[in-house]
Design an enzyme around this catalytic site. Sequence first.
Site, PDB file in Angstrom:
ATOM      1  CD  GLU A  46      -2.930  -0.740   2.470  1.00 30.76           C
ATOM      2  OE1 GLU A  46      -3.712  -1.675   2.695  1.00 30.76           O
ATOM      3  OE2 GLU A  46      -2.768   0.221   3.252  1.00 30.76           O
TER       4      GLU A  46
ATOM      5  CG  ASP B 119      -4.281   8.508   7.952  1.00 31.57           C
ATOM      6  OD1 ASP B 119      -4.112   7.295   8.188  1.00 31.57           O
ATOM      7  OD2 ASP B 119      -4.624   8.959   6.848  1.00 31.57           O
TER       8      ASP B 119
ATOM      9  CE1 TYR C 174      -7.083  -1.880   7.216  1.00 38.49           C
ATOM     10  CE2 TYR C 174      -6.133  -0.878   5.270  1.00 38.49           C
ATOM     11  CZ  TYR C 174      -6.102  -1.105   6.619  1.00 38.49           C
ATOM     12  OH  TYR C 174      -5.088  -0.561   7.369  1.00 38.49           O
TER      13      TYR C 174
END
Lengths: 442, 271
Positions: free
Chosen positions: B50, B61, B176
């Site tokens: 990734e 994040d 994911y």
Amino acid sequence: MSSATDSTKRFSQGPNADGFYGDFGGRFVAETLMPLILELEEAWEWSRTDEAFRRELEGYQRDYIGRATPLYYAERLTEHLGGAKIYFKREDLNHTGAHKINNCIGQILLARKMGKKRIIAETGAGMHGVATATVAARFGMECVIYMGATDIERQQPNVFRMKLLGAEVIPVESGTGTLKDAMNEALRDWVTNVSDTFYLIGTVAGPHPYPAMVRDFQSVIGRETREQILDKEGRLPDTLMACIGGGSNAMGLFHPMLDDESVRMIGVEAAGHGIETGEHAASLNGGEPGVLHGNRTFLLQSLDGQITDAHSVSAGLDYPGIGPEHAWLHTQKRVEYVSITDYEAIQAFKLCCELEGIIPALESAHSLAHLRKIAPDLPGDHLIVLNMSGRGDKDMASVANWLEEHGDTEKLPDTTVEAAEPGRIDDMQPPHDVAKKTGETE
Amino acid sequence: MATRITRRLDALKAEDRAALVTFTMAGDPNYQASLDTLKGLPEAGADIIELGMPFTDPMADGPAIQKAALRALKGEHTQHKTLEMVREFRRDDQDTPIVLMGYYNPIYRYGVERFLKDASEAGIDGLIVVDLPPEHDSELCLPAARAGIDFIRLATPTTDDKRLPRVLENTSGFIYYVSVAGVTGAQAPTPESVEQSITRIRAHTDLPIAVGFGIRSAEQAARIGRFADAVVVGSALIQCIEQADSVDAGTRDVHALVRELSSGVRRARQV
């Protein structure tokens, strides 16, 4: 598809079921937040039609906020400018000193209904933070406010207020330490504390349903204005004006009259040091469409899609985006969007203090500055309503510092309307960001 | 036709081991070092790569990845350079799948169709775009599928059984699973709770399931690799770059940690 309702509510009927106003809006958020956003949407839809909710909200608006706010005839300013007849919608007289609490009281009632115990919010100038801390205290909820480190420096009195009201104020150092960074950090908190936390967004931006929900709670401004001007003048205003950061006070004033075609509407963005310098906060006049903070709207950004920093002497306008409904009204040309520099805003701020005995928020001073440009050329029977969105007590340090840095008006050219032409003003732009120095004035 | 991602995950399934998925930020700390790091990842044991597309406002994040993005942007990294990096990587490696991960605005600004065309030509196999939930599939997910690029969706602890089918609907390559409600680099959840969630998702899909968020060590990778089809490590690798004394040391440290993690994943099901 088209019905009578559609055509009479041409501009006010949005958003659609997916939260879009034309191409703008939407729900561009991480999957973790999607279920929460959908749950909030359900609660908001319920609140729009529930009679008991409406009554309770009106009770707090009246007895806690102090509504209705007056529609005030600004007689001396009208005389001074020598043109249009000017009214101020006095949102500065609300409890906590700005329009922000209209939205906070609505959202906290929803938070309580949804069983949430913890309130988080972002704040720029601190007015939304103070309003949020206020309602959190009133309803006995835990409150965490994210505020950019730069803003904390230039808005100390509001930081102290929030703390007095029992809120925890968390400084955000990332990015430029202003409103957008505070919003990122609040979103990170929300994603981490999904079960008990309600994110109380302060403007008509963010993922659907926030832009529509905040607009609904702020629309009390426009509904009252409509009634009050009909009462005083027997007709609708010719022009509405409001300053725009995210755009909630403007949307609140405009929305109830969007479909009254005779009413001209002007939103005033912050041009900072001037649009041409690249150091401004004018998303519509100096930005491009993009996706940030959950919605598609006009953003200050690079060619590569990186968000660039907003600049304004007014912390409350210092945001690189704008509510998606404004973006749509801009492309539909229903509302005109103009911009005002730091310099012009400061001069209008002083004028309002001297002529009306009203110390306006620096945010509101931006719309006052545009008013100075247009009012003299309009006839005496032209009615303008300007949204005095907040009071300027919080801005004393910023203004004092600006005047110290640039000299008082005596040393500047004549501040009559003639001198306020863009060309001459732009020549005088201060060379650097004065706001950053505010911390040194203590 | 099976994509590189599906071929790789099918092969590892046949070996009965989980894939190691590594995340690094394109352009961090600079273009060349980031490319050197990228080129050494397969040999160090990364099965799927990734690559982060830097964005100024990475709302989902944590601090480690935010800082990595800002380091890259400070070095004037761009979307074009990210694609160029992948083209350079593909000169020597035709097999390791590459997934670009990031936020929508830089892609939107590049132009969706143009981006997909360039990404496809560069040899990119999949996309993870954090702020595009299934409600916005028409923006990028469906066009990506038409361009032959897998659109990998995140499922989270808040994605309940009612919502899961919608999340899975247009997902391809793998799913994911974000094992904690939080930002990247957060505390790791217990393996037991993750395993329960994986079991729940498996009831809805045959897609391979990758697990990420909060996995930092070979030991953790081994525990998750027992039941997950892939294990994703990001913030721990990014921190190798952040904490290294030199640019070269950063690359070396990343590869060393990837080797450890890889051994963890490889021994996961051997006990």
